[in-house]
Scaffold this motif. Sequence first.
Motif, PDB file in Angstrom:
ATOM      1  N   ALA A  50     -28.854   6.564   4.255  1.00 36.12           N
ATOM      2  CA  ALA A  50     -29.019   5.611   5.351  1.00 36.12           C
ATOM      3  C   ALA A  50     -27.770   5.524   6.225  1.00 36.12           C
ATOM      4  O   ALA A  50     -27.830   4.972   7.323  1.00 36.12           O
ATOM      5  N   LEU A  51     -26.648   6.070   5.751  1.00 28.63           N
ATOM      6  CA  LEU A  51     -25.386   5.986   6.497  1.00 28.63           C
ATOM      7  C   LEU A  51     -24.926   7.354   7.005  1.00 28.63           C
ATOM      8  O   LEU A  51     -24.707   7.550   8.186  1.00 28.63           O
ATOM      9  N   GLN A  52     -24.715   8.282   6.086  1.00 28.25           N
ATOM     10  CA  GLN A  52     -24.314   9.673   6.397  1.00 28.25           C
ATOM     11  C   GLN A  52     -23.073   9.763   7.290  1.00 28.25           C
ATOM     12  O   GLN A  52     -23.071  10.473   8.289  1.00 28.25           O
ATOM     13  N   LEU A  83     -14.809   6.384  10.795  1.00 32.66           N
ATOM     14  CA  LEU A  83     -15.808   7.360  10.367  1.00 32.66           C
ATOM     15  C   LEU A  83     -16.902   7.487  11.413  1.00 32.66           C
ATOM     16  O   LEU A  83     -17.216   6.532  12.122  1.00 32.66           O
ATOM     17  N   LEU A  84     -17.499   8.673  11.475  1.00 28.66           N
ATOM     18  CA  LEU A  84     -18.582   8.968  12.413  1.00 28.66           C
ATOM     19  C   LEU A  84     -19.758   9.572  11.654  1.00 28.66           C
ATOM     20  O   LEU A  84     -19.582  10.480  10.840  1.00 28.66           O
ATOM     21  N   SER A  85     -20.941   9.055  11.949  1.00 33.47           N
ATOM     22  CA  SER A  85     -22.173   9.650  11.443  1.00 33.47           C
ATOM     23  C   SER A  85     -22.811  10.408  12.600  1.00 33.47           C
ATOM     24  O   SER A  85     -23.268   9.793  13.569  1.00 33.47           O
ATOM     25  N   ILE A  86     -22.829  11.710  12.501  1.00 30.18           N
ATOM     26  CA  ILE A  86     -23.419  12.530  13.560  1.00 30.18           C
ATOM     27  C   ILE A  86     -24.939  12.368  13.555  1.00 30.18           C
ATOM     28  O   ILE A  86     -25.565  12.266  14.603  1.00 30.18           O
ATOM     29  N   ALA A  87     -25.527  12.274  12.370  1.00 29.33           N
ATOM     30  CA  ALA A  87     -26.983  12.153  12.261  1.00 29.33           C
ATOM     31  C   ALA A  87     -27.503  10.865  12.907  1.00 29.33           C
ATOM     32  O   ALA A  87     -28.542  10.862  13.556  1.00 29.33           O
ATOM     33  N   HIS A  88     -26.779   9.764  12.725  1.00 32.86           N
ATOM     34  CA  HIS A  88     -27.223   8.465  13.243  1.00 32.86           C
ATOM     35  C   HIS A  88     -26.498   8.061  14.525  1.00 32.86           C
ATOM     36  O   HIS A  88     -26.863   7.048  15.131  1.00 32.86           O
ATOM     37  N   ASN A  89     -25.464   8.798  14.901  1.00 36.83           N
ATOM     38  CA  ASN A  89     -24.665   8.505  16.080  1.00 36.83           C
ATOM     39  C   ASN A  89     -24.107   7.080  16.047  1.00 36.83           C
ATOM     40  O   ASN A  89     -24.280   6.297  16.957  1.00 36.83           O
ATOM     41  N   TRP A  90     -23.423   6.762  14.925  1.00 36.66           N
ATOM     42  CA  TRP A  90     -22.735   5.475  14.858  1.00 36.66           C
ATOM     43  C   TRP A  90     -21.397   5.638  14.176  1.00 36.66           C
ATOM     44  O   TRP A  90     -21.144   6.607  13.482  1.00 36.66           O
ATOM     45  N   ARG A  91     -20.533   4.662  14.423  1.00 35.22           N
ATOM     46  CA  ARG A  91     -19.160   4.690  13.917  1.00 35.22           C
ATOM     47  C   ARG A  91     -18.880   3.415  13.143  1.00 35.22           C
ATOM     48  O   ARG A  91     -19.497   2.386  13.378  1.00 35.22           O
ATOM     49  N   VAL A  92     -17.886   3.510  12.256  1.00 27.07           N
ATOM     50  CA  VAL A  92     -17.451   2.334  11.512  1.00 27.07           C
ATOM     51  C   VAL A  92     -15.953   2.473  11.213  1.00 27.07           C
ATOM     52  O   VAL A  92     -15.430   3.580  11.086  1.00 27.07           O
ATOM     53  N   ARG A  93     -15.291   1.330  11.139  1.00 24.42           N
ATOM     54  CA  ARG A  93     -13.880   1.271  10.746  1.00 24.42           C
ATOM     55  C   ARG A  93     -13.838   0.725   9.327  1.00 24.42           C
ATOM     56  O   ARG A  93     -14.492  -0.280   9.019  1.00 24.42           O
ATOM     57  N   VAL A  94     -13.073   1.376   8.451  1.00 25.72           N
ATOM     58  CA  VAL A  94     -12.941   0.940   7.062  1.00 25.72           C
ATOM     59  C   VAL A  94     -11.479   0.594   6.820  1.00 25.72           C
ATOM     60  O   VAL A  94     -10.593   1.405   7.099  1.00 25.72           O
TER      61      VAL A  94
END
Length: 197
Positions: A50-52, A83-94
Amino acid sequence: MTSKLETLERALQAALGEGAVISSALGELTVVVPAAGYLAAMQTLRDDPALQFDQLIDLCGVDYSTYGEGTWEGPRFAAVSHLLSIAHNWRVRVRAFAPDDEMPVFASVTGIWRAANWYEREAFDLFGILFEGHNDLRRILTDYGFIGHPFRKDFPISGYVEMRYDPEQKRVIYQPVTIEPREIIPRVIREETYGMK
């Protein structure tokens, strides 16, 4: 209708559980995970369907000792990743905070993303943050004889030593800093009509 950001937030909460604190600001999500669960959380972020998050864009160290003009009362050092999810086209900061200010240590994520190699070396070199399990953790930007970590807030601006080429010895030598500390205050022009026509 739910927004893409809300969908991502729900997916992050479901995958990471109660240990992660998720906040949203300026259209971006930040996930704060405990240092003990840092490696497991990063593995989950990459492998959960769900994240990828298959791409590590950046990893850096942060010194919070003077954050908020000295009002910060939390741990001093953090490792922050984007981080970047290419499949979902979203980013997150950890973000993860090191529990020990004297010796900040995190698990290395080079086994998850090979791109973390130089990023972790840079965080070690400039902030003194150790990454357990990194197979080549050595300085990357400063000289091997360099003393200290120059991006720490308590590191002196002029440093501790300087190096120069000595023509008599025909080699580079290190010596104590000879720069006199000084304060330069810019001249301030105060005119009531400044900028008016």
